[in-house]
Design a protein around this motif. Sequence first.
Motif, PDB file in Angstrom:
ATOM      1  N   LYS A   2       0.836  -1.199   0.000  1.00  0.00           N
ATOM      2  CA  LYS A   2       0.000   0.000   0.000  1.00  0.00           C
ATOM      3  C   LYS A   2       0.869   1.246   0.000  1.00  0.00           C
ATOM      4  O   LYS A   2       1.881   1.313   0.693  1.00  0.00           O
ATOM      5  CB  LYS A   2      -0.898  -0.011   1.240  1.00  0.00           C
ATOM      6  N   PHE A   3       0.427   2.257  -0.785  1.00  0.00           N
ATOM      7  CA  PHE A   3       1.155   3.528  -0.847  1.00  0.00           C
ATOM      8  C   PHE A   3       0.806   4.381   0.371  1.00  0.00           C
ATOM      9  O   PHE A   3      -0.362   4.562   0.707  1.00  0.00           O
ATOM     10  CB  PHE A   3       0.803   4.293  -2.123  1.00  0.00           C
ATOM     11  N   THR A   4       1.841   4.893   1.020  1.00  0.00           N
ATOM     12  CA  THR A   4       1.632   5.848   2.113  1.00  0.00           C
ATOM     13  C   THR A   4       2.570   7.021   1.882  1.00  0.00           C
ATOM     14  O   THR A   4       3.766   6.844   1.643  1.00  0.00           O
ATOM     15  CB  THR A   4       1.927   5.225   3.496  1.00  0.00           C
ATOM     16  N   PHE A   5       1.984   8.188   1.932  1.00  0.00           N
ATOM     17  CA  PHE A   5       2.751   9.422   1.769  1.00  0.00           C
ATOM     18  C   PHE A   5       3.289   9.812   3.137  1.00  0.00           C
ATOM     19  O   PHE A   5       2.527   9.990   4.086  1.00  0.00           O
ATOM     20  CB  PHE A   5       1.851  10.511   1.176  1.00  0.00           C
ATOM     21  N   LYS A   6       4.605   9.938   3.223  1.00  0.00           N
ATOM     22  CA  LYS A   6       5.247  10.223   4.514  1.00  0.00           C
ATOM     23  C   LYS A   6       4.765  11.531   5.139  1.00  0.00           C
ATOM     24  O   LYS A   6       4.713  11.664   6.343  1.00  0.00           O
ATOM     25  CB  LYS A   6       6.768  10.275   4.364  1.00  0.00           C
ATOM     26  N   LEU A   7       4.411  12.474   4.290  1.00  0.00           N
ATOM     27  CA  LEU A   7       4.031  13.800   4.777  1.00  0.00           C
ATOM     28  C   LEU A   7       2.519  14.031   4.705  1.00  0.00           C
ATOM     29  O   LEU A   7       2.065  15.173   4.607  1.00  0.00           O
ATOM     30  CB  LEU A   7       4.769  14.876   3.968  1.00  0.00           C
ATOM     31  N   GLU A   8       1.755  12.952   4.783  1.00  0.00           N
ATOM     32  CA  GLU A   8       0.296  13.056   4.655  1.00  0.00           C
ATOM     33  C   GLU A   8      -0.311  13.959   5.741  1.00  0.00           C
ATOM     34  O   GLU A   8      -1.193  14.769   5.472  1.00  0.00           O
ATOM     35  CB  GLU A   8      -0.346  11.670   4.720  1.00  0.00           C
ATOM     36  N   LYS A   9       0.185  13.811   6.960  1.00  0.00           N
ATOM     37  CA  LYS A   9      -0.346  14.646   8.051  1.00  0.00           C
ATOM     38  C   LYS A   9      -0.038  16.121   7.817  1.00  0.00           C
ATOM     39  O   LYS A   9      -0.871  16.986   8.084  1.00  0.00           O
ATOM     40  CB  LYS A   9       0.210  14.190   9.396  1.00  0.00           C
ATOM     41  N   LEU A  10       1.147  16.384   7.295  1.00  0.00           N
ATOM     42  CA  LEU A  10       1.518  17.767   6.995  1.00  0.00           C
ATOM     43  C   LEU A  10       0.643  18.309   5.858  1.00  0.00           C
ATOM     44  O   LEU A  10       0.181  19.453   5.916  1.00  0.00           O
ATOM     45  CB  LEU A  10       2.997  17.858   6.623  1.00  0.00           C
ATOM     46  N   LEU A  11       0.396  17.488   4.862  1.00  0.00           N
ATOM     47  CA  LEU A  11      -0.494  17.883   3.755  1.00  0.00           C
ATOM     48  C   LEU A  11      -1.895  18.179   4.289  1.00  0.00           C
ATOM     49  O   LEU A  11      -2.499  19.188   3.924  1.00  0.00           O
ATOM     50  CB  LEU A  11      -0.549  16.793   2.684  1.00  0.00           C
ATOM     51  N   ASP A  12      -2.395  17.317   5.161  1.00  0.00           N
ATOM     52  CA  ASP A  12      -3.714  17.553   5.762  1.00  0.00           C
ATOM     53  C   ASP A  12      -3.732  18.868   6.534  1.00  0.00           C
ATOM     54  O   ASP A  12      -4.706  19.622   6.459  1.00  0.00           O
ATOM     55  CB  ASP A  12      -4.097  16.398   6.692  1.00  0.00           C
ATOM     56  N   LYS A 115       3.541  14.572  -3.301  1.00  0.00           N
ATOM     57  CA  LYS A 115       2.801  13.317  -3.122  1.00  0.00           C
ATOM     58  C   LYS A 115       2.662  12.600  -4.463  1.00  0.00           C
ATOM     59  O   LYS A 115       2.858  11.382  -4.539  1.00  0.00           O
ATOM     60  CB  LYS A 115       1.419  13.608  -2.530  1.00  0.00           C
ATOM     61  N   SER A 116       2.358  13.354  -5.496  1.00  0.00           N
ATOM     62  CA  SER A 116       2.204  12.771  -6.827  1.00  0.00           C
ATOM     63  C   SER A 116       3.506  12.136  -7.304  1.00  0.00           C
ATOM     64  O   SER A 116       3.514  11.020  -7.840  1.00  0.00           O
ATOM     65  CB  SER A 116       1.748  13.854  -7.798  1.00  0.00           C
ATOM     66  N   LYS A 117       4.618  12.835  -7.088  1.00  0.00           N
ATOM     67  CA  LYS A 117       5.921  12.290  -7.505  1.00  0.00           C
ATOM     68  C   LYS A 117       6.264  11.037  -6.718  1.00  0.00           C
ATOM     69  O   LYS A 117       6.781  10.065  -7.278  1.00  0.00           O
ATOM     70  CB  LYS A 117       7.014  13.347  -7.340  1.00  0.00           C
ATOM     71  N   GLU A 118       5.983  11.060  -5.412  1.00  0.00           N
ATOM     72  CA  GLU A 118       6.249   9.867  -4.603  1.00  0.00           C
ATOM     73  C   GLU A 118       5.388   8.697  -5.054  1.00  0.00           C
ATOM     74  O   GLU A 118       5.839   7.555  -5.068  1.00  0.00           O
ATOM     75  CB  GLU A 118       5.995  10.161  -3.111  1.00  0.00           C
ATOM     76  N   TYR A 119       4.139   8.986  -5.416  1.00  0.00           N
ATOM     77  CA  TYR A 119       3.251   7.934  -5.885  1.00  0.00           C
ATOM     78  C   TYR A 119       3.753   7.345  -7.194  1.00  0.00           C
ATOM     79  O   TYR A 119       3.708   6.128  -7.392  1.00  0.00           O
ATOM     80  CB  TYR A 119       1.823   8.466  -6.033  1.00  0.00           C
ATOM     81  N   GLU A 120       4.252   8.202  -8.085  1.00  0.00           N
ATOM     82  CA  GLU A 120       4.828   7.712  -9.344  1.00  0.00           C
ATOM     83  C   GLU A 120       6.036   6.824  -9.071  1.00  0.00           C
ATOM     84  O   GLU A 120       6.196   5.774  -9.720  1.00  0.00           O
ATOM     85  CB  GLU A 120       5.223   8.890 -10.232  1.00  0.00           C
ATOM     86  N   LYS A 121       6.887   7.223  -8.130  1.00  0.00           N
ATOM     87  CA  LYS A 121       8.042   6.386  -7.767  1.00  0.00           C
ATOM     88  C   LYS A 121       7.569   5.048  -7.204  1.00  0.00           C
ATOM     89  O   LYS A 121       8.146   3.989  -7.498  1.00  0.00           O
ATOM     90  CB  LYS A 121       8.914   7.101  -6.738  1.00  0.00           C
ATOM     91  N   PHE A 122       6.524   5.101  -6.385  1.00  0.00           N
ATOM     92  CA  PHE A 122       5.959   3.891  -5.799  1.00  0.00           C
ATOM     93  C   PHE A 122       5.457   2.953  -6.891  1.00  0.00           C
ATOM     94  O   PHE A 122       5.720   1.752  -6.864  1.00  0.00           O
ATOM     95  CB  PHE A 122       4.831   4.266  -4.829  1.00  0.00           C
ATOM     96  N   LEU A 123       4.729   3.518  -7.871  1.00  0.00           N
ATOM     97  CA  LEU A 123       4.225   2.692  -8.973  1.00  0.00           C
ATOM     98  C   LEU A 123       5.366   2.092  -9.782  1.00  0.00           C
ATOM     99  O   LEU A 123       5.300   0.931 -10.198  1.00  0.00           O
ATOM    100  CB  LEU A 123       3.305   3.526  -9.877  1.00  0.00           C
ATOM    101  N   HIS A 124       6.403   2.881 -10.008  1.00  0.00           N
ATOM    102  CA  HIS A 124       7.567   2.371 -10.728  1.00  0.00           C
ATOM    103  C   HIS A 124       8.221   1.232  -9.935  1.00  0.00           C
ATOM    104  O   HIS A 124       8.599   0.203 -10.521  1.00  0.00           O
ATOM    105  CB  HIS A 124       8.577   3.499 -10.975  1.00  0.00           C
ATOM    106  N   PHE A 125       8.342   1.406  -8.642  1.00  0.00           N
ATOM    107  CA  PHE A 125       8.913   0.368  -7.781  1.00  0.00           C
ATOM    108  C   PHE A 125       8.087  -0.915  -7.874  1.00  0.00           C
ATOM    109  O   PHE A 125       8.641  -2.013  -7.999  1.00  0.00           O
ATOM    110  CB  PHE A 125       8.973   0.865  -6.329  1.00  0.00           C
ATOM    111  N   LEU A 126       6.755  -0.764  -7.826  1.00  0.00           N
ATOM    112  CA  LEU A 126       5.889  -1.942  -7.935  1.00  0.00           C
ATOM    113  C   LEU A 126       6.070  -2.624  -9.281  1.00  0.00           C
ATOM    114  O   LEU A 126       6.101  -3.867  -9.355  1.00  0.00           O
ATOM    115  CB  LEU A 126       4.418  -1.555  -7.753  1.00  0.00           C
ATOM    116  N   ASP A 127       6.194  -1.842 -10.328  1.00  0.00           N
ATOM    117  CA  ASP A 127       6.381  -2.390 -11.664  1.00  0.00           C
ATOM    118  C   ASP A 127       7.684  -3.186 -11.731  1.00  0.00           C
ATOM    119  O   ASP A 127       7.721  -4.300 -12.272  1.00  0.00           O
ATOM    120  CB  ASP A 127       6.376  -1.256 -12.690  1.00  0.00           C
TER     121      ASP A 127
END
Length: 146
Positions: A2-12, A115-127
């Motif tokens: 599962k993708f988790t953004f490290k700075l999600e609380k800060l974004l919120d 967050k978007s860039k981290e998610y893209e890295k996450f998807l690349h890692f999964l791939d």
Amino acid sequence: MKFTFKLEKLLDLREKEKEEQVFMYEKAIRKFEDVAEKLYHLLKKKEDIEQQQLKKIESGVSIQEIRLGQHYLLNLQKEIDSYQQLVFHARKHMQEEEQRLIEKNIEVKKMEKMKSKEYEKFLHFLDVEDRKVMDEISMQIVAREK
């Protein structure tokens, strides 16, 4: 995985601050509009009274009545001057709140971009991981066939 953004609380937190700033900006707009509307009505009232006085002067009126009208207009002008200052300050406050809102928007956009860039890295890692698993499975299948 599962993708988790490290700075999600800060974004919120940034999004909450932005929402609060939107409220402050809207409040400043309403204050500006209220003061500006009051100024408009005072100016309109002054204009109407001046027109009435001109008509009275043309039709003939006592000097006492003219003085009374001039005194009233003088007091009205003082109130108009006061409201012009209030409008100036309300506009300045509104612009300051707008600038703060712009800054909050920029902060949130930056966080969302991260967050978007981290998610893209996450998807690349999964791939990459999926490809490794598929390669491993392919090698096992080839090894079994031999």
